[in-house]
Design an enzyme around this catalytic site. Structure first.
Site, mmCIF file in Angstrom:
data_model
loop_
_atom_site.group_PDB
_atom_site.id
_atom_site.type_symbol
_atom_site.label_atom_id
_atom_site.label_comp_id
_atom_site.label_asym_id
_atom_site.label_seq_id
_atom_site.Cartn_x
_atom_site.Cartn_y
_atom_site.Cartn_z
ATOM 1 N N SER A 179 0.834 -1.311 0.195
ATOM 2 C CA SER A 179 0.166 0.114 0.249
ATOM 3 C C SER A 179 1.225 1.325 -0.289
ATOM 4 O O SER A 179 1.822 1.510 0.872
ATOM 5 C CB SER A 179 -0.643 -0.179 1.341
ATOM 6 N N TYR A 205 4.492 3.218 3.677
ATOM 7 C CA TYR A 205 5.566 3.481 3.540
ATOM 8 C C TYR A 205 5.456 3.011 4.742
ATOM 9 O O TYR A 205 5.684 4.298 5.793
ATOM 10 C CB TYR A 205 6.562 4.061 2.384
ATOM 11 N N GLY A 206 6.696 2.775 5.475
ATOM 12 C CA GLY A 206 6.894 3.499 7.049
ATOM 13 C C GLY A 206 6.494 1.854 7.707
ATOM 14 O O GLY A 206 7.144 2.189 8.863
ATOM 15 N N GLY A 207 5.623 1.541 7.052
ATOM 16 C CA GLY A 207 5.002 0.457 7.836
ATOM 17 C C GLY A 207 3.798 0.570 8.833
ATOM 18 O O GLY A 207 3.385 2.025 9.103
ATOM 19 N N HIS A 225 17.782 17.960 38.117
ATOM 20 C CA HIS A 225 16.837 17.952 39.391
ATOM 21 C C HIS A 225 15.479 19.291 38.412
ATOM 22 O O HIS A 225 16.631 20.623 37.605
ATOM 23 C CB HIS A 225 16.486 18.931 39.838
HETATM 24 C C1 FAD Z 1 -2.936 0.695 17.412
HETATM 25 C C2 FAD Z 1 -1.491 0.447 17.875
HETATM 26 C C3 FAD Z 1 -0.981 0.250 18.573
HETATM 27 C C4 FAD Z 1 0.433 0.112 19.234
HETATM 28 N N1 FAD Z 1 1.092 0.922 19.660
HETATM 29 C C5 FAD Z 1 2.449 0.600 19.816
HETATM 30 C C6 FAD Z 1 3.071 1.196 20.231
HETATM 31 O O1 FAD Z 1 2.876 2.741 21.069
HETATM 32 N N2 FAD Z 1 4.439 0.954 20.302
HETATM 33 C C7 FAD Z 1 4.739 -0.399 20.177
HETATM 34 O O2 FAD Z 1 6.026 -0.274 20.715
HETATM 35 N N3 FAD Z 1 4.144 -1.099 19.813
HETATM 36 C C8 FAD Z 1 2.597 -0.327 19.048
HETATM 37 N N4 FAD Z 1 2.074 -1.159 18.364
HETATM 38 C C9 FAD Z 1 2.707 -2.166 17.223
HETATM 39 C C10 FAD Z 1 2.853 -2.390 16.746
HETATM 40 O O3 FAD Z 1 2.690 -1.906 15.875
HETATM 41 C C11 FAD Z 1 3.167 -3.374 15.705
HETATM 42 O O4 FAD Z 1 3.930 -4.564 16.715
HETATM 43 C C12 FAD Z 1 4.895 -3.700 14.485
HETATM 44 O O5 FAD Z 1 3.986 -2.076 13.665
HETATM 45 C C13 FAD Z 1 5.066 -4.604 13.637
HETATM 46 O O6 FAD Z 1 5.701 -4.439 12.591
HETATM 47 P P1 FAD Z 1 6.007 -4.881 11.773
HETATM 48 O O7 FAD Z 1 7.726 -4.892 11.590
HETATM 49 O O8 FAD Z 1 6.264 -6.360 11.564
HETATM 50 O O9 FAD Z 1 5.598 -4.695 9.853
HETATM 51 P P2 FAD Z 1 4.659 -3.702 10.099
HETATM 52 O O10 FAD Z 1 5.247 -1.948 10.388
HETATM 53 O O11 FAD Z 1 3.197 -3.736 10.216
HETATM 54 O O12 FAD Z 1 4.384 -3.428 8.173
HETATM 55 C C14 FAD Z 1 4.251 -4.708 7.426
HETATM 56 C C15 FAD Z 1 3.858 -4.413 5.764
HETATM 57 O O13 FAD Z 1 4.120 -5.244 4.944
HETATM 58 C C16 FAD Z 1 2.895 -4.848 4.311
HETATM 59 N N5 FAD Z 1 2.495 -5.919 3.454
HETATM 60 C C17 FAD Z 1 1.395 -7.349 4.537
HETATM 61 N N6 FAD Z 1 1.414 -7.918 2.963
HETATM 62 C C18 FAD Z 1 2.169 -7.482 2.357
HETATM 63 C C19 FAD Z 1 2.360 -8.605 0.486
HETATM 64 N N7 FAD Z 1 1.918 -9.510 0.404
HETATM 65 N N8 FAD Z 1 2.881 -7.617 -0.373
HETATM 66 C C20 FAD Z 1 3.643 -6.504 0.129
HETATM 67 N N9 FAD Z 1 3.580 -6.186 1.351
HETATM 68 C C21 FAD Z 1 2.662 -6.337 2.023
HETATM 69 C C22 FAD Z 1 1.862 -4.283 4.772
HETATM 70 O O14 FAD Z 1 1.165 -3.189 4.140
HETATM 71 C C23 FAD Z 1 2.688 -3.186 5.895
HETATM 72 O O15 FAD Z 1 3.127 -2.129 5.396
HETATM 73 C C24 FAD Z 1 0.889 -0.794 18.543
HETATM 74 C C25 FAD Z 1 -0.406 -1.633 17.914
HETATM 75 C C26 FAD Z 1 -1.513 -0.942 17.159
HETATM 76 C C27 FAD Z 1 -2.270 -1.707 15.973
#
Ligand code: FAD
Length: 451
Positions: free
Chosen positions: A35, A39-41, A436
Site C-alpha cells: 500500500s 510506506y514505513g509500516g 532536577h
Molecule cells: C493501535 C496500535 C498501537 C500500537 N502501539 C504501539 C506502541 O506504542 N509501541 C510499540 O512498540 N508497538 C505498538 N504497536 C505494535 C506495532 O505497531 C507493531 O508491532 C509493529 O508495527 C509491527 O511491525 P512489523 O515490522 O512487524 O511490520 P509492519 O510495520 O506491520 O509492516 C508490514 C507491512 O507489510 C505490508 N504487507 C503485508 N503483506 C504484504 C504483501 N504480501 N506484499 C507487500 N507488502 C505487504 C503491509 O502493508 C505493511 O506496511 C501498536 C499496534 C497497534 C495496532
C-alpha cells in the site's frame, strides 16, 4: 524478471532498517510494499505514532467544541503520519541501489516472487535473500452482525473517522483497547469497554489493575467485564450490542464499535506453500536467528507470531544483520527482558516480574515503593496519579522488576531496563546524581525505601 541481492516483502520496521543498512553497504535491494499509504509500516501510519499523537492532542485540547477539537486532532495526526511516511519512503528510495515497488508480493517458488500492482500488471522478482516483514492485521471475532455493521471500526480505521463518536463501545480490554479508551474519553466520547476476561488487566498485579480501572472510571470510562458480546444489530444512527454476563442477557447502543481483540500474523495470500515455508497458528515459524525452514529466507516482526511491538521488530533487524555481516551471535533470546508500556493519560510501564509473580513463584525479593505525589516533578507536570514500585534481589542487589504507573513512566522504564541488562546493583540508581526537577530523580527516593 527483476533481481536483487536482497528482496523485502513489507515496509515494516525490521525491513526498512535492514534494507537501509544493506543498501549503505552497496548491496542491491528491492522493497515491495502493498500500500502506498503504508510506506514505513504499521507503526508510523496506523498504530504507535498516530495513537500517541492523538493522545497528546486529546490531553491538550480540553476547551472549546469537542467535535472541532477532534477533527483538528485527526488532521494533525494525518500531517504527522504523512511527514513520517514521506521521509521513510525517501530514506530508502533515494538510495542508488534500492528499488521500491508498490504492489502485493507472493511466492511462486522459494527464490521467486510475483508482484501484482494496482493496475493488475505483474512482475516477477527473484533475490538471493528474501526477508518477510508483512506484519499483522486486526482479528475480527465471529460475532453475529459485527463484521457487516456500518458502525464497526478497527484500530486502523477509527483514526480516519472524522466524526467524534458520541458513544464508543470498545470490544477488548487489552492495551490497544485501553489506549483508545483514554484518548476518546479525553475527547469527550462516552466510552464503554466490554471484555470477556474474568479479571481486568489479567497479566498485571491487582494493585495496578485496581488503580488503573479506578482512574479510567474517574474519566468516565465504563466497564462491562466478564461479558461476552453475542450479537450486533445495526439500527438507525447506532448499533445495538448484545452481550451476556453470568447468564444474563444485556445490551448497549453505540454509534461506533471499536474491535480491539488482538491481531494475527499477515500470512494469507503470500504463497508461502509455493516456497515450502512452514507456519503454525501464530505465524511463520523461525529459529532463534529468525531463519525460516527455507535457506536464505527470514521472517521478522509481527509476522513471526511473537509479541507485537515495534522495538522487537527493530531488534529483529539487529539479529539478521548480525548474521549477514557480524558474528551471528545475536538471537531472539535477548528479547525476553524488555519494557512494556501502555500509553494512558498516566502511562503504565513494566519490566521483569511484579510482586504477585514473585510471591507465586517464591522468588526472594525486597520491595521499594513511592507514591507519585512524592515526586516534585509530578506536581510541576500536573499529574500526581499512581505509584512507582520496584523489586530487588536481597542476594544480588539486582533489580528483578518494576511497575511504574506515573507520568513519564515510558521514559523512566528505559533507565530501569538498562540497569537490569547491565546487572547493576539497585544502589547505583539510588545514589545517582540526577538532573532536577525530573521524574528520573524519583529513583533516589524510590530505591531508598528498600530496607
Ligand atoms: C493501535 C496500535 C498501537 C500500537 N502501539 C504501539 C506502541 O506504542 N509501541 C510499540 O512498540 N508497538 C505498538 N504497536 C505494535 C506495532 O505497531 C507493531 O508491532 C509493529 O508495527 C509491527 O511491525 P512489523 O515490522 O512487524 O511490520 P509492519 O510495520 O506491520 O509492516 C508490514 C507491512 O507489510 C505490508 N504487507 C503485508 N503483506 C504484504 C504483501 N504480501 N506484499 C507487500 N507488502 C505487504 C503491509 O502493508 C505493511 O506496511 C501498536 C499496534 C497497534 C495496532
Amino acid at each position: 524478471m527483476i533481481t536483487a541481492q536482497n528482496v523485502f516483502i513489507g515496509f515494516g520496521k525490521a525491513a526498512k532498517t535492514l534494507a537501509g543498512a544493506l543498501a549503505n553497504r552497496g548491496e542491491s535491494v528491492i522493497m515491495i510494499e502493498a500500500s502506498d499509504k503504508m510506506y514505513g509500516g504499521t507503526c508510523i501510519n496506523v498504530a504507535c505514532i498516530p495513537t500517541k499523537t492523538l493522545l497528546t492532542s486529546s490531553q491538550n485540547n480540553r476547551l472549546g467544541d469537542a467535535q472541532e477539537n477532534y477533527f483538528n486532532a485527526i488532521m494533525n495526526k494525518n500531517d504527522v503520519t504523512g511527514t513520517l511516511r514521506y521521509s521513510n519512503l525517501h530514506k530508502l528510495s533515494d538510495q542508488a541501489t534500492v528499488t521500491v515497488l508498490n504492489g502485493w508480493a507472493e511466492f511462486e517458488a522459494p527464490k521467486q516472487l510475483k508482484v501484482t500492482y494496482q493496475n493488475g500488471k505483474t512482475d516477477q522478482i527473484s533475490g538471493d535473500r528474501i526477508f518477510i516483514n508483512t506484519g499483522s492485521t486486526p482479528i475480527i471475532p465471529e460475532i453475529t452482525g459485527l463484521k457487516d455493521s456500518i458502525f464497526m471500526q478497527t484500530s486502523e480505521t477509527l483514526m480516519d473517522q472524522k466524526r467524534l463518536p458520541q458513544k464508543l463501545v470498545i470490544i477488548g480490554g487489552g492495551y490497544i483497547g485501553l489506549e483508545f479508551a483514554s484518548i476518546y474519553a479525553n475527547f469527550g466520547s462516552q466510552v464503554t469497554i466490554i471484555d470477556a476476561n474474568d479479571q481486568f488487566m489479567p497479566r498485571d498485579e491487582r494493585e495496578l489493575a485496581v488503580a488503573v480501572q479506578r482512574d479510567l472510571a474517574a474519566k468516565g470510562v465504563q466497564f462491562e467485564l466478564k461479558a461476552q458480546v453475542t450479537k450486533v444489530v445495526d439500527q438507525v444512527g447506532a448499533a445495538r450490542i448484545e452481550f451476556e454476563r453470568a447468564g444474563q442477557a444485556q445490551q448497549i447502543t453505540a454509534d461506533t464499535i471499536l474491535v480491539a481483540t488482538g491481531r494475527k500474523a499477515n500470512i494469507a495470500h503470500l504463497g508461502l506453500k509455493n516456497a515450502g515455508i512452514a507456519t503454525n497458528q501464530r505465524g511463520i515459524i523461525v529459529d532463534d536467528h529468525l531463519r525460516t525452514n527455507v535457506k536464505n529466507i527470514w521472517a521478522m516482526g509481527d509476522v513471526r507470531g511473537g509479541a507485537q511491538f515495534t522495538y522487537l521488530s527493530l531488534d529483529d533487524y539487529r539479529i539478521v544483520l548480525d548474521q549477514l555481516v557480524g558474528d551471528g551471535k545475536r538471537t531472539v533470546l535477548e528479547q525476553e527482558l524488555v519494557p512494556h508500556v501502555v500509553f494512558l493519560n498516566t502511562p503504565i510501564a513494566t519490566i521483569g516480574i511484579n510482586e504477585e509473580q514473585a510471591q507465586k513463584e517464591q522468588i526472594a525479593y525486597k520491595v521499594g515503593k513511592l507514591a507519585t505525589k512524592a515526586v516534585p516533578k509530578a506536581h510541576v507536570l500536573g499529574n500526581t496519579t499512581g505509584y512507582l514500585k520496584v523489586l530487588v534481589s536481597p542476594e544480588t542487589h539486582e533489580i528483578l522488576g518494576a511497575t511504574l504507573y506515573c507520568i513519564d513512566a515510558q521514559e523512566l522504564i528505559n533507565v530501569v531496563s538498562l540497569a537490569m541488562h547491565q546487572h547493576l546493583h539497585y544502589e547505583v540508581l539510588r545514589d545517582q546524581i540526577y538532573a532536577h526537577p525530573t521524574m528520573t530523580e524519583a529513583f533516589n527516593d524510590l530505591f531508598a525505601t528498600i530496607k
